[in-house]
Scaffold this motif. Sequence first.
Motif, PDB file in Angstrom:
ATOM      1  N   VAL A  36       0.861  -1.158  -0.119  1.00 56.98           N
ATOM      2  CA  VAL A  36      -0.096  -0.006   0.089  1.00 56.98           C
ATOM      3  C   VAL A  36       1.048   1.195  -0.141  1.00 56.98           C
ATOM      4  O   VAL A  36       1.770   1.348   0.979  1.00 56.98           O
ATOM      5  CB  VAL A  36      -1.018   0.089   1.034  1.00 56.98           C
ATOM      6  CG1 VAL A  36      -1.873   1.565   1.361  1.00 56.98           C
ATOM      7  CG2 VAL A  36      -2.014  -1.152   1.100  1.00 56.98           C
ATOM      8  N   ILE A  37       0.815   2.040  -1.018  1.00 55.44           N
ATOM      9  CA  ILE A  37       1.613   3.000  -1.073  1.00 55.44           C
ATOM     10  C   ILE A  37       1.167   4.493  -0.903  1.00 55.44           C
ATOM     11  O   ILE A  37       1.653   5.442  -0.692  1.00 55.44           O
ATOM     12  CB  ILE A  37       2.238   3.207  -2.656  1.00 55.44           C
ATOM     13  CG1 ILE A  37       1.074   3.339  -3.781  1.00 55.44           C
ATOM     14  CG2 ILE A  37       3.032   1.886  -2.924  1.00 55.44           C
ATOM     15  CD1 ILE A  37       1.250   3.541  -5.107  1.00 55.44           C
ATOM     16  N   GLU A  53      -4.140   2.895  -2.103  1.00 54.26           N
ATOM     17  CA  GLU A  53      -3.549   2.582  -3.500  1.00 54.26           C
ATOM     18  C   GLU A  53      -2.366   1.729  -3.274  1.00 54.26           C
ATOM     19  O   GLU A  53      -1.655   1.885  -2.318  1.00 54.26           O
ATOM     20  CB  GLU A  53      -3.022   4.143  -3.883  1.00 54.26           C
ATOM     21  CG  GLU A  53      -2.507   4.161  -5.187  1.00 54.26           C
ATOM     22  CD  GLU A  53      -2.296   5.557  -5.805  1.00 54.26           C
ATOM     23  OE1 GLU A  53      -1.541   5.506  -6.539  1.00 54.26           O
ATOM     24  OE2 GLU A  53      -2.407   6.372  -5.102  1.00 54.26           O
ATOM     25  N   SER A  54      -2.159   1.007  -4.075  1.00 55.44           N
ATOM     26  CA  SER A  54      -1.057  -0.239  -4.195  1.00 55.44           C
ATOM     27  C   SER A  54      -0.603  -0.315  -5.337  1.00 55.44           C
ATOM     28  O   SER A  54      -0.982   0.011  -6.319  1.00 55.44           O
ATOM     29  CB  SER A  54      -1.999  -1.579  -3.455  1.00 55.44           C
ATOM     30  OG  SER A  54      -1.182  -2.457  -3.696  1.00 55.44           O
ATOM     31  N   ASN A  55       0.547  -1.001  -5.097  1.00 61.19           N
ATOM     32  CA  ASN A  55       1.165  -1.291  -6.520  1.00 61.19           C
ATOM     33  C   ASN A  55       0.547  -2.374  -7.318  1.00 61.19           C
ATOM     34  O   ASN A  55       0.831  -2.757  -8.514  1.00 61.19           O
ATOM     35  CB  ASN A  55       2.698  -1.601  -6.312  1.00 61.19           C
ATOM     36  CG  ASN A  55       2.877  -2.814  -5.457  1.00 61.19           C
ATOM     37  OD1 ASN A  55       2.096  -3.254  -4.609  1.00 61.19           O
ATOM     38  ND2 ASN A  55       4.085  -3.464  -5.742  1.00 61.19           N
ATOM     39  N   THR A 127     -12.920  -1.912  -6.673  1.00 53.54           N
ATOM     40  CA  THR A 127     -11.556  -1.841  -7.056  1.00 53.54           C
ATOM     41  C   THR A 127     -11.519  -0.784  -8.314  1.00 53.54           C
ATOM     42  O   THR A 127     -12.285  -0.950  -9.165  1.00 53.54           O
ATOM     43  CB  THR A 127     -10.700  -2.958  -7.277  1.00 53.54           C
ATOM     44  OG1 THR A 127     -11.344  -3.823  -8.111  1.00 53.54           O
ATOM     45  CG2 THR A 127     -10.821  -3.756  -5.794  1.00 53.54           C
ATOM     46  N   LEU A 128     -10.209  -0.096  -8.450  1.00 46.16           N
ATOM     47  CA  LEU A 128     -10.014   0.636  -9.746  1.00 46.16           C
ATOM     48  C   LEU A 128      -8.721   0.143 -10.280  1.00 46.16           C
ATOM     49  O   LEU A 128      -7.899   0.249  -9.673  1.00 46.16           O
ATOM     50  CB  LEU A 128     -10.033   2.277  -9.200  1.00 46.16           C
ATOM     51  CG  LEU A 128     -11.472   2.706  -8.774  1.00 46.16           C
ATOM     52  CD1 LEU A 128     -11.253   4.102  -8.407  1.00 46.16           C
ATOM     53  CD2 LEU A 128     -12.561   2.591 -10.172  1.00 46.16           C
ATOM     54  N   TYR A 134      -3.067   7.536 -10.843  1.00 48.45           N
ATOM     55  CA  TYR A 134      -2.974   6.566  -9.603  1.00 48.45           C
ATOM     56  C   TYR A 134      -2.507   5.131 -10.174  1.00 48.45           C
ATOM     57  O   TYR A 134      -2.761   4.912 -11.374  1.00 48.45           O
ATOM     58  CB  TYR A 134      -4.236   6.661  -9.022  1.00 48.45           C
ATOM     59  CG  TYR A 134      -4.663   7.824  -8.286  1.00 48.45           C
ATOM     60  CD1 TYR A 134      -4.088   8.277  -7.358  1.00 48.45           C
ATOM     61  CD2 TYR A 134      -5.807   8.755  -8.693  1.00 48.45           C
ATOM     62  CE1 TYR A 134      -4.481   9.702  -6.667  1.00 48.45           C
ATOM     63  CE2 TYR A 134      -6.088   9.903  -8.504  1.00 48.45           C
ATOM     64  CZ  TYR A 134      -5.431  10.299  -7.279  1.00 48.45           C
ATOM     65  OH  TYR A 134      -5.980  11.511  -6.735  1.00 48.45           O
ATOM     66  N   ARG A 135      -2.019   4.571  -8.970  1.00 50.13           N
ATOM     67  CA  ARG A 135      -1.921   2.966  -9.353  1.00 50.13           C
ATOM     68  C   ARG A 135      -3.145   2.268  -8.925  1.00 50.13           C
ATOM     69  O   ARG A 135      -4.529   2.835  -9.156  1.00 50.13           O
ATOM     70  CB  ARG A 135      -0.856   2.392  -8.352  1.00 50.13           C
ATOM     71  CG  ARG A 135       0.503   3.266  -8.521  1.00 50.13           C
ATOM     72  CD  ARG A 135       1.256   2.941 -10.178  1.00 50.13           C
ATOM     73  NE  ARG A 135       1.608   1.365  -9.935  1.00 50.13           N
ATOM     74  CZ  ARG A 135       2.936   1.131  -9.372  1.00 50.13           C
ATOM     75  NH1 ARG A 135       3.729   1.804  -9.019  1.00 50.13           N
ATOM     76  NH2 ARG A 135       3.043  -0.412  -9.447  1.00 50.13           N
ATOM     77  N   ASN A 136      -3.307   0.957  -8.716  1.00 51.95           N
ATOM     78  CA  ASN A 136      -4.355   0.246  -8.213  1.00 51.95           C
ATOM     79  C   ASN A 136      -5.159   0.688  -6.925  1.00 51.95           C
ATOM     80  O   ASN A 136      -4.455   0.940  -6.139  1.00 51.95           O
ATOM     81  CB  ASN A 136      -4.147  -1.201  -7.947  1.00 51.95           C
ATOM     82  CG  ASN A 136      -3.835  -1.974  -9.352  1.00 51.95           C
ATOM     83  OD1 ASN A 136      -4.426  -2.512  -9.985  1.00 51.95           O
ATOM     84  ND2 ASN A 136      -2.218  -1.865  -9.679  1.00 51.95           N
ATOM     85  N   ARG A 137      -6.370   0.983  -7.100  1.00 50.22           N
ATOM     86  CA  ARG A 137      -6.931   1.461  -5.891  1.00 50.22           C
ATOM     87  C   ARG A 137      -7.983   0.576  -5.502  1.00 50.22           C
ATOM     88  O   ARG A 137      -8.860  -0.061  -6.179  1.00 50.22           O
ATOM     89  CB  ARG A 137      -7.581   2.847  -6.179  1.00 50.22           C
ATOM     90  CG  ARG A 137      -6.454   4.043  -6.178  1.00 50.22           C
ATOM     91  CD  ARG A 137      -7.268   5.444  -6.558  1.00 50.22           C
ATOM     92  NE  ARG A 137      -7.484   5.304  -8.007  1.00 50.22           N
ATOM     93  CZ  ARG A 137      -8.205   6.323  -8.442  1.00 50.22           C
ATOM     94  NH1 ARG A 137      -8.888   7.307  -8.023  1.00 50.22           N
ATOM     95  NH2 ARG A 137      -8.441   6.074  -9.678  1.00 50.22           N
TER      96      ARG A 137
END
Length: 416
Positions: A36-37, A53-55, A127-128, A134-137
């Motif tokens: 989680v970033i 938000e994650s990688n 999820t997005l 943005y990265r994965n959310r």
Amino acid sequence: MPNSNHNLGRRRILQGVAASWLLSVSRVGFAASSHVIAVRVWPSSTYTRVTLESNTELKYKQFALTNPDRVVVDIEGVHLNSVLKGIVGQVRADDPYLKQARVGQFDQNTVRLVLELKQSVSPHMFTLAPVPEYRNRLVMDLYPSKGGTGEDYDPLLALLEDYNKGDLERTLPAEAPQAGKAGRDRPIVIMLDPGHGGEDPGAIGKFKTREKDIVLQIARKLSALIKREPNMKVFMTRNEDVFIPLKVRVAKARKQRADLFVSIHADAFTSQAARGSSVFALSTKGATSSAAKFLAQTQNESDQIGGVSKSGDRYLDHTMFDLIQTATINDSLKFGKEVLNRMGKINRLHKNRVDQAGFAVLKAPDIPSILVETAFISNIEEERKLRTSHFQQQVAESILAGIKAYFANGGAAARG
């Protein structure tokens, strides 16, 4: 020499075992390498949004607990880090829905997030996929369990609920305009739309000025001016830092039976030399310039950046597009011209005519709608102007003057 060969063979066997072990570890590590970033909490009177938000794409399980009311989210393949721990300090005391957040390592491969609530909520989670910003959310929208009735009724919340159910069209009036001529038999109803909000900051200037903040300040100033007018009534698609999907913005204007829709922006361009104010209207036959086409594309990406759980809704994607009337677009062009003329008195114009393109937020079939680009936030000089209360007030006064001129020159004839 036999001894030497034996030792060499043994080393090679050990190296092979070590390599195999390292490969195995790396594979396990890769499988559980979600980090989680960023964590963001967006409170508002309508709903509170929590974003992780994650990688990599986050997998989760959600359930509710009572006494006290809590939403529990188990996030798989994640290890607790300082970013996740930071959510505790992001919960604001004035958040209407979220009381506090706790986070901990539930088991070796799962982080548990516990959201303690101030009232019963209806959580909406999705999820997005990554977008350039943005990265994965993983998004958690916390809506009140009941939309409210009587004095507690929130029309925006009701529209958001309908939107999330994919049933936005059903609750809207067949025809938006009210009975009687606007400005003569009844007040002129104006919907102001400050662009972007929440997860979607809009354009950002060199001095970190965010479009979403500037346009909200301008809209509030314009709203205050309109409220002083005896024959006008004003609504806003948002009056705080909250993300509202484009379709819901249009739906709110129709729900309130608005006579005019004004979307306020302060956009950017790849070149810092671009400057000046602009006004845009809808086109159903292609953009009138490459710049208008580019701007419409960037503005229409707002839902992807802000984050919505569905990309399609028949309300706008099909029915409304077919119902767009030439008369409404012509009225939009007349209205836009009046505003553009007034904007030209306080700032240089980027173009001397109203441009057109397929802006999603201008697609109300029966409400003259314009998008005002107040100035280029990517231009250093104009970014400085946009930050000043004086220029913001000038923009508000110019738009109001355009509204008055539009109705004084016969605009009311089409709105009653």
